[in-house]
Every structure is written in C-alpha cells, then in structure tokens.
Motif scaffolding. Structure first.
Motif, short mmCIF file in Angstrom:
data_model
loop_
_atom_site.label_atom_id
_atom_site.label_comp_id
_atom_site.label_asym_id
_atom_site.label_seq_id
_atom_site.Cartn_x
_atom_site.Cartn_y
_atom_site.Cartn_z
N GLN A 1 -2.08 -17.96 -4.25
CA GLN A 1 -2.99 -19.11 -4.27
C GLN A 1 -3.67 -19.29 -5.62
O GLN A 1 -4.24 -20.35 -5.90
N ALA A 2 -3.62 -18.27 -6.45
CA ALA A 2 -4.26 -18.36 -7.78
C ALA A 2 -3.44 -19.25 -8.70
O ALA A 2 -2.23 -19.39 -8.56
N LYS A 3 -4.12 -19.84 -9.66
CA LYS A 3 -3.46 -20.74 -10.62
C LYS A 3 -3.22 -19.97 -11.92
O LYS A 3 -3.88 -20.22 -12.94
N LEU A 4 -2.28 -19.05 -11.87
CA LEU A 4 -2.05 -18.14 -12.99
C LEU A 4 -0.99 -18.69 -13.94
O LEU A 4 0.02 -19.22 -13.51
N ARG A 5 -1.25 -18.50 -15.22
CA ARG A 5 -0.20 -18.77 -16.21
C ARG A 5 0.34 -17.46 -16.79
O ARG A 5 1.32 -17.48 -17.54
N TRP A 6 -0.28 -16.33 -16.42
CA TRP A 6 0.19 -15.02 -16.88
C TRP A 6 -0.26 -13.96 -15.88
O TRP A 6 -1.41 -13.94 -15.45
N LEU A 7 0.68 -13.08 -15.52
CA LEU A 7 0.40 -11.95 -14.63
C LEU A 7 1.09 -10.74 -15.22
O LEU A 7 2.32 -10.75 -15.41
N GLY A 8 0.32 -9.72 -15.55
CA GLY A 8 0.88 -8.52 -16.17
C GLY A 8 0.71 -7.31 -15.28
O GLY A 8 -0.35 -7.11 -14.68
N TYR A 9 1.79 -6.50 -15.20
CA TYR A 9 1.73 -5.25 -14.45
C TYR A 9 2.04 -4.10 -15.38
O TYR A 9 3.10 -4.07 -16.02
N LEU A 10 1.11 -3.14 -15.48
CA LEU A 10 1.31 -1.97 -16.32
C LEU A 10 2.02 -0.89 -15.53
O LEU A 10 1.45 -0.27 -14.63
N SER A 11 3.27 -0.65 -15.89
CA SER A 11 4.08 0.39 -15.29
C SER A 11 4.23 1.52 -16.29
O SER A 11 3.38 1.69 -17.18
N THR A 12 5.28 2.30 -16.17
CA THR A 12 5.46 3.46 -17.03
C THR A 12 6.94 3.67 -17.32
O THR A 12 7.81 3.30 -16.50
N THR A 13 7.24 4.27 -18.46
CA THR A 13 8.63 4.60 -18.77
C THR A 13 9.14 5.71 -17.86
O THR A 13 10.33 6.02 -17.87
N GLY A 14 8.27 6.27 -17.02
CA GLY A 14 8.70 7.24 -16.03
C GLY A 14 9.69 6.66 -15.03
O GLY A 14 10.38 7.41 -14.34
N VAL A 15 9.80 5.32 -14.95
CA VAL A 15 10.75 4.72 -14.02
C VAL A 15 12.19 5.01 -14.43
O VAL A 15 13.11 4.87 -13.61
N TYR A 16 12.42 5.42 -15.68
CA TYR A 16 13.78 5.72 -16.13
C TYR A 16 14.22 7.14 -15.79
O TYR A 16 15.40 7.47 -15.92
N GLY A 17 13.28 7.99 -15.42
CA GLY A 17 13.62 9.36 -15.07
C GLY A 17 14.04 10.18 -16.27
O GLY A 17 13.72 9.86 -17.42
N ASP A 18 14.75 11.25 -16.00
CA ASP A 18 15.20 12.17 -17.05
C ASP A 18 16.55 11.73 -17.61
O ASP A 18 17.50 11.51 -16.86
N GLY B 1 10.66 12.43 -9.33
CA GLY B 1 9.53 12.90 -8.54
C GLY B 1 8.80 11.78 -7.84
O GLY B 1 9.11 10.59 -7.99
N PRO B 2 7.77 12.12 -7.07
CA PRO B 2 7.03 11.12 -6.29
C PRO B 2 6.38 10.04 -7.16
O PRO B 2 6.38 8.86 -6.79
N ARG B 3 5.80 10.43 -8.33
CA ARG B 3 5.12 9.44 -9.16
C ARG B 3 6.10 8.43 -9.74
O ARG B 3 5.84 7.23 -9.74
N GLY B 4 7.23 8.91 -10.24
CA GLY B 4 8.21 8.00 -10.80
C GLY B 4 8.79 7.07 -9.75
O GLY B 4 8.97 5.88 -9.99
N GLN B 5 9.08 7.61 -8.58
CA GLN B 5 9.64 6.79 -7.51
C GLN B 5 8.62 5.76 -7.01
O GLN B 5 8.98 4.64 -6.66
N ALA B 6 7.34 6.14 -6.99
CA ALA B 6 6.30 5.20 -6.56
C ALA B 6 6.23 4.02 -7.53
O ALA B 6 6.02 2.87 -7.12
N ARG B 7 6.40 4.30 -8.80
CA ARG B 7 6.39 3.21 -9.79
C ARG B 7 7.60 2.29 -9.63
O ARG B 7 7.50 1.07 -9.78
N VAL B 8 8.76 2.86 -9.36
CA VAL B 8 9.95 2.04 -9.14
C VAL B 8 9.73 1.11 -7.94
O VAL B 8 10.03 -0.10 -8.01
N ARG B 9 9.16 1.64 -6.87
CA ARG B 9 8.91 0.82 -5.68
C ARG B 9 7.85 -0.25 -5.97
O ARG B 9 7.97 -1.40 -5.51
N ALA B 10 6.83 0.11 -6.74
CA ALA B 10 5.77 -0.85 -7.06
C ALA B 10 6.32 -2.00 -7.90
O ALA B 10 6.00 -3.17 -7.66
N GLU B 11 7.13 -1.68 -8.90
CA GLU B 11 7.74 -2.74 -9.71
C GLU B 11 8.54 -3.69 -8.82
O GLU B 11 8.45 -4.92 -8.94
N ALA B 12 9.34 -3.13 -7.92
CA ALA B 12 10.16 -3.95 -7.04
C ALA B 12 9.30 -4.84 -6.14
O ALA B 12 9.63 -6.02 -5.90
#
Length: 301
Positions: free
Chosen positions: A87-104, A120-131
């Motif tokens: 419902q917001a009238k946004l022209r920009w929305l930013g999400y700060l993720s981490t390079t941890g989504v790439y794993g080892d 691990g759990p933190r990296g996988q949580a970030r992958v799910r959040a991005e999605a």
C-alpha cells in the motif's frame, strides 16, 4: 522526501547523514536505543512497541531500507508489515542481505549471478528471506533492491581496540579468505541506488581486495606500531569461539563487486583493507591527517 529504516543500526547510521544533507527526512526503528538513532539525525521509533507510528511512517515514505536480520521464524518485517508494504507509495525499497548466501566456495570467486547455497542456519535464513522479499516485490510491483554485504568494518568496528588491549588473535586457517566493505562505502552505494533506482537489482557490496583475516590484523598492528599477535591455528582457536565467529570461518570465497561500479557509477572510498584501516584509524582520532584521495597515491600500498 522521507525514508523509513527497519532496524536502524551501524550501516543506516552512516547513510542517514548523506540523506539528510540531501533533504531527506529519515525515520528509523530500534528495539530500545532511541538516543543512538537520534544522534545520527533520524527520528527514532520503537519497534516492537510503536507499530501504529511505524505504519504511519511507512505510509509517508518514498523509500524503505530493511536492515533487520531474519530469525528462524522468518523475516520480522514481512511478518509484521507484509500487508502494509504494497500500500506504500515507494520508489525505492532496499534489503540488506549478506554474501553469506553464496556459502563456501573454497576461496573461489562469486558474483551476483552465482548460485545461492548459504552455509548453516544463518546463511539459509538469508536465502529464504531474499526469496520472500523477491516474491512480495514481484507480486505487487515493489521497487526492491537487494544488497549482499561482505564483512562490515569502520570506525568503532575495527581491530585496533583489541590490539591495544592485547586480546587480538591472529587466527590462521589455511586457504581462508574473506571479502570486506567499509561502512562509508555501504552508505555511498545505497545513496547511489536511491538516486538512480533499478528495481529488482542485486548488488554485492565489498571492496576490491579479498584477503586472509590474519593479513588484515597484521597490517593493523603495523599501523599502531604494535607487535603482531602470534598466529593461532584455527583448530586450536575454534573451541573458544562463539558460534557466530565460527560460522564466519566456515565460508571462504572472493566476491566480485563490478556491478556497483558499472550500474551505479560508484568509486570506492576504501578499495582495500589498507586504505580502509588507515581511514578507520584517522576517524577514531588516532591517525595522522588522512583523506581517501591521499590513499590512492600508492603510499599505503
């Protein structure tokens, strides 16, 4: 022009002065530290606690930055405000993720097109959040931008205090390499994106010089004129490390940053840890007069 920041922490604290200087009004949520948020020039709101005020700020906002980390239960902003965001009238929305989504990647290179395989759990949580954010953005046409941050450092978040106290450890894990990003470069990349939105864009935020952590600590010791801490094998240090600290050593990779340069026109203030550490030392009041421009003349290479 108004921005709302969910989770107004270290990175947002350096972005806020850039925005207010350009005429933006910034509101930032915090769990309890309203004085810290206010000191950056932002208007603080408690969240959880002031949900009605947060929704009112969201309704006014042209831009939203999400800097709140996901939990095992999912993304907290989506859990609380998924119905309000469309419902917001946004022209920009930013999400700060981490390079941890790439794993080892065992020291190999990754870019924004690389497969996501968070460790691990933190990296996988970030992958799910991005999605989840991408799904919401595509369903409602939201101007989402994802920023995958490497290890963040800057004033107050460098190795100098531990080196002076004699508590710094130069932990060595053969083949281990990290990418990093100075907080001022995070701020300038975010500002560049806000000024020229490219919805559904994904950007790695890191410098040009991935390096082993022991090399960074050694250079910091040289800057202070202190002895270099002795090397400690990772396997000896690991039992005394926190789970979060151990998780950083689980991944080894080099991260490419070409897209912030080609698409956003960013020139890094601190392209490597040498210039970055010198800048931190100067900002903390312990270094000689120093400017980013001076660091590019080869004297600190």
């Amino acid at each position: 022009m108004e921005m709302l920041v969910f989770g107004h922490g270290y990175s947002a604290g350096h972005l806020t002065p850039l925005l207010t200087a350009a005429g933006w009004r910034v509101t930032g949520t915090t769990r309890e530290d309203t004085a810290r948020v206010a000191a950056t020039g932002a208007t603080p709101l408690l969240w959880p606690g002031q949900e009605d005020e947060v929704r009112a700020a969201l309704a006014r906002a042209e831009a939203v930055l999400v800097s709140a980390a996901p939990t095992e239960a999912g993304d907290p902003v989506l859990a609380a405000f998924a119905e309000d965001l469309p419902q917001a009238k946004l022209r920009w929305l930013g999400y700060l993720s981490t390079t941890g989504v790439y794993g080892d990647r065992q020291g190999g290179w990754v870019d924004e097109e690389s497969e996501l395989d968070g460790s691990g759990p933190r990296g996988q949580a970030r992958v799910r959040a991005e999605a989840a954010w991408q799904a919401l953005a595509k369903a409602h046409g939201l101007p989402l931008h994802i920023f995958r941050l490497a290890g963040i450092y800057g004033p107050g978040r460098g190795p100098f205090a531990k080196l002076r106290a004699g508590t710094a450890r130069r932990i060595v894990k053969p083949g281990q390499v990290f990418s990093r990003i100075h907080v001022e470069d995070i701020a300038q990349v975010l500002k560049a994106s806000i000024d020229q939105p490219q919805p559904l864009g994904i950007y790695n935020l890191c410098d040009d010089d991935p390096a082993p952590p022991q090399d960074v600590l050694e250079h910091a010791a040289h800057l202070l004129g202190l002895p270099v801490p002795p090397a400690v094998p990772f396997e000896d240090a690991a039992p005394k490390m926190s789970p979060m600290a151990r998780s950083f050593y689980a991944d080894s990779k080099r991260v490419r940053n070409d897209r912030i340069k080609t698409e956003l026109g960013v020139s890094l203030l601190y392209p490597d840890y040498r210039t970055g550490l010198a800048g931190v030392l100067a900002a903390e009041g312990d270094g000689a007069a120093w400017t980013p421009a001076a660091a590019h003349d080869g004297t600190d290479a």
